[in-house]
Write an enzyme that holds these catalytic residues in place. Sequence first.
Site, short mmCIF file in Angstrom:
data_model
loop_
_atom_site.label_atom_id
_atom_site.label_comp_id
_atom_site.label_asym_id
_atom_site.label_seq_id
_atom_site.Cartn_x
_atom_site.Cartn_y
_atom_site.Cartn_z
CG ASP A 67 3.50 3.55 -5.62
OD1 ASP A 67 4.27 3.24 -6.55
OD2 ASP A 67 3.18 2.75 -4.73
CG ASN A 136 1.26 -2.98 5.38
OD1 ASN A 136 1.13 -3.15 4.16
ND2 ASN A 136 1.58 -1.81 5.89
CG HIS A 138 1.33 -1.34 1.24
ND1 HIS A 138 2.38 -1.16 2.12
CD2 HIS A 138 1.92 -1.55 0.04
CE1 HIS A 138 3.52 -1.26 1.48
NE2 HIS A 138 3.29 -1.50 0.20
CD GLU A 143 1.52 1.94 4.14
OE1 GLU A 143 1.19 0.74 4.19
OE2 GLU A 143 2.70 2.32 4.24
C1 GLP Z 1 6.10 -0.77 -2.15
C2 GLP Z 1 5.26 -0.29 -3.32
C3 GLP Z 1 4.15 -1.25 -3.65
C4 GLP Z 1 4.70 -2.66 -3.68
C5 GLP Z 1 5.20 -3.04 -2.32
C6 GLP Z 1 5.73 -4.46 -2.25
O1 GLP Z 1 5.69 -0.25 -0.93
N1 GLP Z 1 4.72 1.01 -3.15
O2 GLP Z 1 3.56 -0.89 -4.88
O3 GLP Z 1 3.70 -3.54 -4.09
O4 GLP Z 1 6.24 -2.15 -1.98
O5 GLP Z 1 7.06 -4.51 -2.66
P1 GLP Z 1 7.85 -5.80 -3.00
O6 GLP Z 1 7.36 -6.26 -4.33
O7 GLP Z 1 9.29 -5.36 -3.06
O8 GLP Z 1 7.60 -6.77 -1.92
#
Ligand code: GLP
Length: 240
Positions: A67, A136, A138, A143
Site C-alpha cells: 500500500d 482493528n 486491517h 479496513e
Molecule cells: C499500517 C499499514 C499496515 C500495517 C499496519 C500495522 O496501517 N498499512 O500494512 O500492517 O499499519 O502497523 P504496525 O506494524 O506499525 O503496527
Amino acid sequence: MNYITVNSYKELSAKAAQLIASVVTLKPDCVLGLATGSSPVGTYDCLTEMYEKGMLDFSKVTSVNLDEYVGLSGDNDQSYRYFMNENLFNHIDIPMENTHLLNGEAKDPEAECKAYDEAIKNAGGIDIQVLGIGRNGHIAFNEPDEALIAPTHKTGLTADTIDANSRFFESADLVPKYALTMGMASIFGARKIILLANGASKAQAVKELRNDEIKTSNPSTLLKLHPDVTIICDKEAFGE
Ligand code: GLP
C-alpha cells in the site's frame, strides 16, 4: 493456519526473516510481497544482516508492496516508498527498478491500481506476502467494513487507523486520509502468507483471528480461507 508463538520481537523478526530467506534461496527470482509499519522492521534488519554475511542474494528478486498513502511523493519521509528504501532496499542488492510500490501521486488512481494488479500477475504472482495487522484487524489498508474490495483500490482510512499511524507524523492532521491498497484478492493471490503481530494492542484482533468466525469487521479473519498462512506472534499478541 499455522501459529508460531515467540517470546520477543527479536525472535519474531528472526523467524520471519528465515521464512522469507528460504523462499529467496529456493527461488532466486521470486516475487516478495512486502509490508510497512513497525512490525516488519526487525525482519528487514535480519534480512539485511543475512545479505551482508553473503547468505542471501536479492539481485534477481522482484518486490511489490501492499500500500501507499495518497498524496505523498516517494521522497516524502512518511511515504511507504521512503520507508522501504530506508529500511531495506538501500541496504541489499535488489535492483531498484525491481521494487514496486503504488504511486500515491497518480493522477488516475483507478488506472494505477488496475496496472498494479496486472503487473503482479505478469511477474508470476507473489511467492510470499508479508503482512502486519492493524489493531482493528486491517491488513494492508483493507479496513473493517460491511464489504471488502477484491482488487487493488483507493480507500479512506478509519479514524482508528489515522490515530494509530499518527505516531509517525507530527500531528494526526498530517496523516493522509486516503491510501491505495492491494485488495483482498490481490493479497490472497500470494502462494504463501506470513502475518506478524506483536504487542498487547494486537491481542483483540488476533483473538478474532484465532476463533472460527470470518467477518469483514476484522479483515484479517478472511485469511482463514487461504491454504498457506503462518502467523508469527509474541505472547502478548497471542493473548497469553
Ligand atoms: C499500517 C499499514 C499496515 C500495517 C499496519 C500495522 O496501517 N498499512 O500494512 O500492517 O499499519 O502497523 P504496525 O506494524 O506499525 O503496527
